[in-house]
Design a protein around this motif. Structure first.
Motif, PDB file in Angstrom:
ATOM      1  N   SER A 260      -3.687  -8.899  -6.743  1.00 47.59           N
ATOM      2  CA  SER A 260      -2.280  -9.298  -6.696  1.00 47.59           C
ATOM      3  C   SER A 260      -1.969 -10.162  -7.904  1.00 47.59           C
ATOM      4  CB  SER A 260      -1.970 -10.063  -5.407  1.00 47.59           C
ATOM      5  OG  SER A 260      -2.612 -11.324  -5.398  1.00 47.59           O
ATOM      6  N   VAL A 261      -0.794  -9.957  -8.456  1.00 51.14           N
ATOM      7  CA  VAL A 261      -0.318 -10.740  -9.594  1.00 51.14           C
ATOM      8  C   VAL A 261       1.083 -11.247  -9.251  1.00 51.14           C
ATOM      9  CG1 VAL A 261       0.251 -10.746 -12.047  1.00 51.14           C
ATOM     10  CG2 VAL A 261      -1.660  -9.349 -11.226  1.00 51.14           C
ATOM     11  N   THR A 262       1.287 -12.554  -9.363  1.00 50.27           N
ATOM     12  CA  THR A 262       2.592 -13.152  -9.076  1.00 50.27           C
ATOM     13  C   THR A 262       3.133 -13.796 -10.336  1.00 50.27           C
ATOM     14  OG1 THR A 262       1.941 -13.621  -6.786  1.00 50.27           O
ATOM     15  CG2 THR A 262       3.856 -14.782  -7.648  1.00 50.27           C
ATOM     16  N   LEU A 263       4.321 -13.360 -10.759  1.00 52.18           N
ATOM     17  CA  LEU A 263       5.037 -13.968 -11.878  1.00 52.18           C
ATOM     18  C   LEU A 263       6.182 -14.795 -11.309  1.00 52.18           C
ATOM     19  CD1 LEU A 263       5.284 -10.872 -14.262  1.00 52.18           C
ATOM     20  CD2 LEU A 263       3.535 -12.659 -14.257  1.00 52.18           C
ATOM     21  N   SER A 264       6.249 -16.061 -11.705  1.00 52.47           N
ATOM     22  CA  SER A 264       7.265 -16.969 -11.165  1.00 52.47           C
ATOM     23  C   SER A 264       8.001 -17.675 -12.287  1.00 52.47           C
ATOM     24  CB  SER A 264       6.620 -18.032 -10.258  1.00 52.47           C
ATOM     25  OG  SER A 264       5.923 -17.444  -9.188  1.00 52.47           O
ATOM     26  N   GLY A 265       9.253 -17.985 -12.041  1.00 52.55           N
ATOM     27  CA  GLY A 265      10.045 -18.759 -12.975  1.00 52.55           C
ATOM     28  C   GLY A 265      11.035 -19.618 -12.226  1.00 52.55           C
ATOM     29  N   ASP A 266      11.361 -20.783 -12.802  1.00 57.01           N
ATOM     30  CA  ASP A 266      12.334 -21.654 -12.158  1.00 57.01           C
ATOM     31  C   ASP A 266      13.109 -22.429 -13.213  1.00 57.01           C
ATOM     32  OD1 ASP A 266      11.202 -24.754 -12.094  1.00 57.01           O
ATOM     33  OD2 ASP A 266       9.610 -23.270 -12.221  1.00 57.01           O
ATOM     34  N   TRP A 267      14.311 -22.840 -12.833  1.00 53.98           N
ATOM     35  CA  TRP A 267      15.159 -23.681 -13.677  1.00 53.98           C
ATOM     36  C   TRP A 267      15.869 -24.674 -12.773  1.00 53.98           C
ATOM     37  CZ3 TRP A 267      20.536 -24.381 -13.716  1.00 53.98           C
ATOM     38  CH2 TRP A 267      21.036 -25.124 -14.797  1.00 53.98           C
ATOM     39  N   ASN A 268      15.852 -25.932 -13.169  1.00 50.25           N
ATOM     40  CA  ASN A 268      16.406 -26.993 -12.326  1.00 50.25           C
ATOM     41  C   ASN A 268      17.206 -27.968 -13.186  1.00 50.25           C
ATOM     42  OD1 ASN A 268      14.555 -26.587  -9.698  1.00 50.25           O
ATOM     43  ND2 ASN A 268      13.305 -26.364 -11.535  1.00 50.25           N
ATOM     44  N   LEU A 269      18.338 -28.401 -12.661  1.00 50.76           N
ATOM     45  CA  LEU A 269      19.192 -29.335 -13.385  1.00 50.76           C
ATOM     46  C   LEU A 269      19.693 -30.411 -12.426  1.00 50.76           C
ATOM     47  CD1 LEU A 269      20.766 -30.197 -15.930  1.00 50.76           C
ATOM     48  CD2 LEU A 269      22.634 -28.726 -15.129  1.00 50.76           C
ATOM     49  N   GLN A 270      19.575 -31.652 -12.887  1.00 50.62           N
ATOM     50  CA  GLN A 270      20.100 -32.808 -12.166  1.00 50.62           C
ATOM     51  C   GLN A 270      21.020 -33.532 -13.139  1.00 50.62           C
ATOM     52  OE1 GLN A 270      17.170 -35.835 -11.283  1.00 50.62           O
ATOM     53  NE2 GLN A 270      18.088 -36.256  -9.312  1.00 50.62           N
ATOM     54  N   HIS A 332      14.491 -29.334 -16.028  1.00 49.32           N
ATOM     55  CA  HIS A 332      13.133 -28.835 -16.230  1.00 49.32           C
ATOM     56  C   HIS A 332      13.020 -27.432 -15.663  1.00 49.32           C
ATOM     57  CE1 HIS A 332      11.141 -29.001 -12.199  1.00 49.32           C
ATOM     58  NE2 HIS A 332      12.076 -29.896 -11.946  1.00 49.32           N
ATOM     59  N   GLY A 333      12.024 -26.736 -16.151  1.00 46.86           N
ATOM     60  CA  GLY A 333      11.804 -25.369 -15.705  1.00 46.86           C
ATOM     61  C   GLY A 333      10.510 -24.843 -16.280  1.00 46.86           C
ATOM     62  N   GLY A 334      10.229 -23.569 -16.009  1.00 50.80           N
ATOM     63  CA  GLY A 334       9.004 -23.002 -16.534  1.00 50.80           C
ATOM     64  C   GLY A 334       8.697 -21.632 -15.996  1.00 50.80           C
ATOM     65  N   LEU A 335       7.579 -21.103 -16.473  1.00 55.01           N
ATOM     66  CA  LEU A 335       7.089 -19.793 -16.091  1.00 55.01           C
ATOM     67  C   LEU A 335       5.618 -19.914 -15.720  1.00 55.01           C
ATOM     68  CD1 LEU A 335       8.579 -17.734 -19.071  1.00 55.01           C
ATOM     69  CD2 LEU A 335       9.497 -17.841 -16.740  1.00 55.01           C
ATOM     70  N   SER A 336       5.174 -19.094 -14.777  1.00 51.28           N
ATOM     71  CA  SER A 336       3.753 -19.070 -14.434  1.00 51.28           C
ATOM     72  C   SER A 336       3.343 -17.661 -14.043  1.00 51.28           C
ATOM     73  CB  SER A 336       3.440 -20.037 -13.280  1.00 51.28           C
ATOM     74  OG  SER A 336       4.070 -19.616 -12.084  1.00 51.28           O
ATOM     75  N   ALA A 337       2.063 -17.374 -14.229  1.00 45.03           N
ATOM     76  CA  ALA A 337       1.471 -16.091 -13.833  1.00 45.03           C
ATOM     77  C   ALA A 337       0.171 -16.384 -13.105  1.00 45.03           C
ATOM     78  CB  ALA A 337       1.214 -15.219 -15.049  1.00 45.03           C
ATOM     79  N   LYS A 338       0.063 -15.845 -11.890  1.00 43.16           N
ATOM     80  CA  LYS A 338      -1.139 -16.055 -11.073  1.00 43.16           C
ATOM     81  C   LYS A 338      -1.716 -14.699 -10.695  1.00 43.16           C
ATOM     82  CE  LYS A 338      -0.476 -17.262  -6.850  1.00 43.16           C
ATOM     83  NZ  LYS A 338      -0.104 -18.101  -5.681  1.00 43.16           N
ATOM     84  N   ALA A 339      -2.973 -14.492 -11.029  1.00 42.06           N
ATOM     85  CA  ALA A 339      -3.653 -13.246 -10.681  1.00 42.06           C
ATOM     86  C   ALA A 339      -4.831 -13.559  -9.775  1.00 42.06           C
ATOM     87  CB  ALA A 339      -4.139 -12.532 -11.941  1.00 42.06           C
ATOM     88  N   VAL A 340      -4.945 -12.818  -8.672  1.00 41.41           N
ATOM     89  CA  VAL A 340      -6.038 -12.988  -7.703  1.00 41.41           C
ATOM     90  C   VAL A 340      -6.713 -11.638  -7.520  1.00 41.41           C
ATOM     91  CG1 VAL A 340      -6.667 -13.703  -5.384  1.00 41.41           C
ATOM     92  CG2 VAL A 340      -4.732 -14.795  -6.536  1.00 41.41           C
ATOM     93  N   TRP A 341      -8.017 -11.588  -7.816  1.00 41.09           N
ATOM     94  CA  TRP A 341      -8.767 -10.331  -7.781  1.00 41.09           C
ATOM     95  C   TRP A 341      -9.968 -10.506  -6.861  1.00 41.09           C
ATOM     96  CZ3 TRP A 341     -11.995  -8.142 -12.463  1.00 41.09           C
ATOM     97  CH2 TRP A 341     -12.466  -6.860 -12.121  1.00 41.09           C
ATOM     98  N   ASP A 342      -9.977  -9.773  -5.760  1.00 39.48           N
ATOM     99  CA  ASP A 342     -11.108  -9.768  -4.841  1.00 39.48           C
ATOM    100  C   ASP A 342     -12.134  -8.761  -5.341  1.00 39.48           C
ATOM    101  OD1 ASP A 342     -10.012 -11.618  -3.074  1.00 39.48           O
ATOM    102  OD2 ASP A 342      -8.861 -10.076  -2.038  1.00 39.48           O
ATOM    103  N   LEU A 343     -13.214  -9.276  -5.941  1.00 38.73           N
ATOM    104  CA  LEU A 343     -14.224  -8.377  -6.500  1.00 38.73           C
ATOM    105  C   LEU A 343     -14.947  -7.607  -5.409  1.00 38.73           C
ATOM    106  CD1 LEU A 343     -15.758 -10.798  -9.156  1.00 38.73           C
ATOM    107  CD2 LEU A 343     -14.023  -9.034  -9.504  1.00 38.73           C
ATOM    108  N   ASP A 344     -15.291  -8.309  -4.327  1.00 35.58           N
ATOM    109  CA  ASP A 344     -15.921  -7.692  -3.172  1.00 35.58           C
ATOM    110  C   ASP A 344     -15.711  -8.630  -2.004  1.00 35.58           C
ATOM    111  OD1 ASP A 344     -17.951  -9.723  -3.328  1.00 35.58           O
ATOM    112  OD2 ASP A 344     -19.017  -8.494  -4.804  1.00 35.58           O
ATOM    113  N   GLU A 345     -16.431  -8.415  -0.919  1.00 38.61           N
ATOM    114  CA  GLU A 345     -16.196  -9.178   0.303  1.00 38.61           C
ATOM    115  C   GLU A 345     -16.380 -10.677   0.099  1.00 38.61           C
ATOM    116  OE1 GLU A 345     -15.120  -9.872   4.197  1.00 38.61           O
ATOM    117  OE2 GLU A 345     -14.978  -8.033   2.999  1.00 38.61           O
ATOM    118  N   GLY A 346     -17.249 -11.072  -0.828  1.00 38.32           N
ATOM    119  CA  GLY A 346     -17.551 -12.496  -0.950  1.00 38.32           C
ATOM    120  C   GLY A 346     -17.169 -13.131  -2.260  1.00 38.32           C
ATOM    121  N   ASN A 347     -16.452 -12.421  -3.153  1.00 40.42           N
ATOM    122  CA  ASN A 347     -16.177 -12.967  -4.473  1.00 40.42           C
ATOM    123  C   ASN A 347     -14.713 -12.749  -4.864  1.00 40.42           C
ATOM    124  OD1 ASN A 347     -18.969 -13.754  -5.727  1.00 40.42           O
ATOM    125  ND2 ASN A 347     -19.299 -11.764  -4.732  1.00 40.42           N
TER     126      ASN A 347
END
Length: 844
Positions: A260-270, A332-347
């Protein structure tokens, strides 16, 4: 499945506190990593896949009761946050007793847990706070982000105590871990509208769903506005308003079941009309009587108008008279990318990449009066931050571990200005000096500040969980961290010379115009300074957690942690020697070194309808980073240095009861004894400040000869520093508590099956010190706040009315001595009055 993977070096506290205390039943959260879930809860237990009353986590690919996990974490889910109107961290303090949050404006914000975390009362780009903020796996280095609204939050976890092994550097006090709701492959959404008094308006909306069989999206927005709570008689307008806007979007790509790969972005203003602290009180100092507040005001007849004499104002009239422009634009704001790879049952392999920016645009009135003393004290700041983390999680027979790498780089550029006005001569110069009657002398004294920081760090970390027996689990961990900081401080001060020209105000003897009578006076207010500090160091953190299961419902645990907070550099100016040269020994701040002990037990009883957890802790910090003003270094000036030793110890207890689906209640209480164990060269409090130095000779780090005057005696001799060993740390109450309850009754309305409900929650904190050194003028009285709500909810909508601070309690959030010399002016941050309104929420 929720592919939430927490940045904390592989630790995923997934305990689901949930609407058990407030109605709904959440589903368990799954995490593809074999991470170790530290948590206990602050409110009622959730039922999910286990026995009734179980609080379930699935962080190690098996369902387990969070009561078996050996670290104290308070967990609050979205339902409770929304029900109690907790839309930012400031309001979170009302349901987390050991969390303290103080803010003059977003940049001048401090977060402490158990009384430790940040030097109180001084903002400096060159140091970092001791409470880590994490949002969706990403470390937020600047605390200013914490003042903005939560956008589509799923839950918030407050980890108490040092978390340096897995949560990284600068978590000597703990960490706040915020998780937003991930995209879903099931179409859905929700919307919420709230209206209240003080023109309070809040709207939230979220929509999520599939784009294809492998791609899902989620987008959320939130906006909050409110009229200010303080009326400015100078501008005839309200200040301390709220004006927040936030947008967050995410894409989840699952090309196959093990990736799974999640791409996220946010922008915030006060962007509120903010911030100024109203006059609170007058407290006599040791400054000459003709230079203290009552006398100073006589120099300005009718100030600021005849029917508003400042010293007699009741602070809870919620009035101020500041005359300078106010702004607190925080983006403030930003971008992020998170990748999660299940190699096998235990890794499992995880990668998290992120970029964030912060843009701070302030305008302040730092004299806290309606006089043109300081017309500008502004430090606009721009930051860019980059982080990268890799983790490998492995699950074996009777053990699991995580190993990872973390990299961080940050650049901060601050271009500040400080400028005086026509009242500065009378206010800042000695009235016995004839020049004080000439407004041209100190008018338009301007400091243009160029402040820069480049901050780089890298870390290798690991954590092992060893199941020695079915009852005994031992979890050692380590983190090796390297930090490098390079800074620049260049303050160019210009003022009026006696010949009518503009000249550099230099502290260096023999420089041009050094002996000019006007420049000589201005040098006593502020002078130019330039230096380039650097810092670099390696540090090792390590800990060990031990958990023993006495019975399936009774667990005991213990922790030892050796942690640190990285060293820093002073970027607000430092003391200078007799030749005006900045003193190099004050450039850097040594790392904090922390020894932490914690033990507790977690129990469930009454057929798991009741949960009762108790934690005891003892934390000692050597070289605590604190605000000081050391006379032995030459010119007395406030900056950051190291106190020899502080200690925080105490006990926390959490109880939750859910005797039936109709009723739930909780209560949390904390006793915290946080003191300076050894701090012999602390800055004098206001009542011992501003006097002469006649007869005082500094003979060592913490020694001097001479006789000082009585506190609050005008014209007396003041000490160069004071010994506050044994005194309480600022900002922390000995006693703090939060409690609440909700009752619901099945009630069909207009053919809709639902629940009518009534809820109550409250918080209390005892008195606390609001000055870096304890002062008789800045001790904040204890108070309690009480909130109520009542409404009707179904699976599709929720309608309720609410009232907060229901008894209209007058309370203070912060007290501080005014700038511009020890005039005796005490300013105060006044807490919100009673607010009330209604909320409508719909889910589809």
């Amino acid at each position: 499945m929720n592919f939430r993977v927490l940045l904390a070096g592989g630790v995923a506290p997934l305990a689901l506190l949930s609407h058990a205390a407030f109605g709904a039943e959440p589903a368990p959260v799954a995490d593809p990593q074999n991470t170790v879930p530290p948590a206990d809860v602050t409110a009622g237990p959730a039922e999910a896949d286990g026995a009734p009353g179980d609080i379930v986590v699935t962080a190690r690919r098996r369902t387990e009761n969070v009561q078996t996990v050996p670290i104290a974490v308070s967990v609050v889910d979205a339902g409770r946050l929304e029900a109690q109107g907790t839309f930012n961290i400031s309001r979170l303090t009302q349901i987390q007793p050991t969390l303290q949050f103080y803010t003059q404006n977003p940049r001048n914000t401090f977060i402490n847990i158990r009384g430790i975390g940040a030097p109180f009362g001084l903002t400096n780009d060159g140091f970092e706070q001791g409470v880590g903020i994490y949002i969706d796996d990403v470390y937020y280095n600047r605390i200013a982000s914490a003042t903005l609204d939560f956008v589509d939050v799923q839950q918030i976890e407050t980890l108490r105590g040092p978390q340096g092994t897995l949560y990284g550097k600068n978590t000597t006090a703990g960490a706040i871990n915020i998780t937003t709701t991930p995209p879903s492959f099931d179409f859905g959404g929700k919307a919420e509208v709230t209206l209240g008094n003080l023109n309070f308006k809040q709207g939230k909306a979220t929509i999520t769903g599939p784009i294809s069989d492998t791609l899902a999206a989620r987008i959320s927005a939130s906006t909050t506005s409110r009229r200010g709570t303080i009326y400015n008689v100078t501008t005839n307008s309200y200040i301390q308003s709220i004006d927040n806007l936030g947008v967050r979007g995410a894409l989840l790509w699952k090309p196959r079941s093990d990736l799974s790969v999640t791409l996220s972005g946010d922008w915030n203003l006060q962007d509120p009309i903010c911030c100024a602290l109203p006059f609170y009180s007058y407290g006599r100092t040791q400054r000459a009587a003709n230079r203290q507040l009552p006398a100073l005001l006589t120099y300005f007849p009718g100030y600021p108008r005849a029917d508003y004499p400042l010293p007699n104002v009741d602070p809870f009239d919620r009035l101020t008279d500041v005359d300078a422009q106010l702004a607190a634009r925080n983006e403030h704001g930003g971008l992020s990318a998170k990748a999660v790879w299940d190699l096998d049952e235990g890794n499992t392999i995880t990668s998290i990449s992120a970029w964030r920016y912060w843009d701070w645009g302030p305008a302040n009135d730092r004299d806290y009066t309606g006089l043109p003393i300081y017309t500008k004290v502004n430090n606009p700041t721009k930051q860019n931050q980059y982080t990268q983390e890799f983790r490998w999680n492995h699950k074996g027979s009777g053990y699991d571990f995580v190993i990872g790498l973390f990299g961080f780089h940050q650049s901060i550029r601050t271009s500040g200005i400080q400028q005086t006005g026509t009242a500065a001569s009378k206010w800042l110069l000695n009235p016995t000096n004839a020049l004080s009657n000439n407004p041209n002398v100190a008018n338009n004294l301007v400091a243009v500040n160029d402040i820069r920081l480049d901050n780089t760090s890298a870390a290798l970390f690991g954590k092992l969980n060893w199941d020695v027996t079915e009852q005994l689990v031992i979890s050692p961990g380590f983190r090796v961290n390297y930090d490098r900081k390079k800074g620049l401080y260049n303050s160019v001060v210009t003022g009026n010379a006696s010949d009518g020209t503009r000249q550099i105000v230099s502290p260096v003897p023999g420089s041009a115009y050094y002996n000019d009578p006007w420049i000589t006076q201005l040098r006593g207010i502020q002078a130019s300074q330039f230096f380039e500090p650097t810092f670099s160091a390696w540090n090792l953190s390590y800990d060990v957690n031990v958990r023993y299961k006495i019975t399936p419902d009774v667990n005991v645990y213990a922790t030892y942690a050796r942690s640190f907070k990285t060293g820093g550099i002073n970027l607000n100016g430092v003391p200078a020697d007799a030749n005006g040269v900045p003193i190099a020994s004050a450039f850097t701040i040594k790392p904090e070194k922390v020894d932490h002990f914690e033990a507790g037990f977690k129990t469930q009883f009454w057929d798991r309808k009741a949960t009762f957890n108790v934690t005891g802790f003892w934390t000692e910090i050597k070289d605590f980073q604190a605000s000081v003003s050391n006379g032995q270094l030459g010119t007395v000036r406030g900056y950051l240095a190291n106190a020899d030793k502080v200690r925080s110890r105490g006990v926390e207890a959490d109880l939750s009861l859910r005797p039936s689906d109709r009723f739930s209640t909780y209560a949390n209480v904390a006793y915290t004894d946080a003191t300076f164990e050894k701090f012999c060269d602390a800055p004098p409090p206001p009542e011992l400040s501003g006097g002469s130095s006649t007869g005082i000779v500094v003979t060592g780090k913490c020694t001097y000869t001479g006789t000082i005057g009585a506190p609050g005696t005008p014209g007396a001799v003041s000490p160069p520093f004071v010994d506050i060993s044994g005194s309480p740390l600022p900002g922390v109450s000995k006693w703090a508590a939060a409690w609440g309850a909700e009752f619901n009754l099945p009630t069909p309305i207009f053919g809709e099956e639902g629940q009518a409900y009534f809820g109550y929650d409250a918080s209390y904190r005892s008195s606390w010190s609001s000055n870096p050194s304890p002062s008789i003028y800045t001790n904040v009285a204890g108070y309690s706040l009480h909130n109520f709500r009542a409404g009707f909810r179904t699976d599709r909508f929720d309608v309720f009315g609410w009232v907060r601070n229901a008894f209209n309690q007058n309370y203070v959030e912060l007290l501080l001595a005014g700038t511009g010399g020890n005039t005796g002016l005490i300013a105060g941050q006044i807490g919100d009055p009673r607010t009330f309104g209604g909320t409508i929420k719909a889910t589809f």
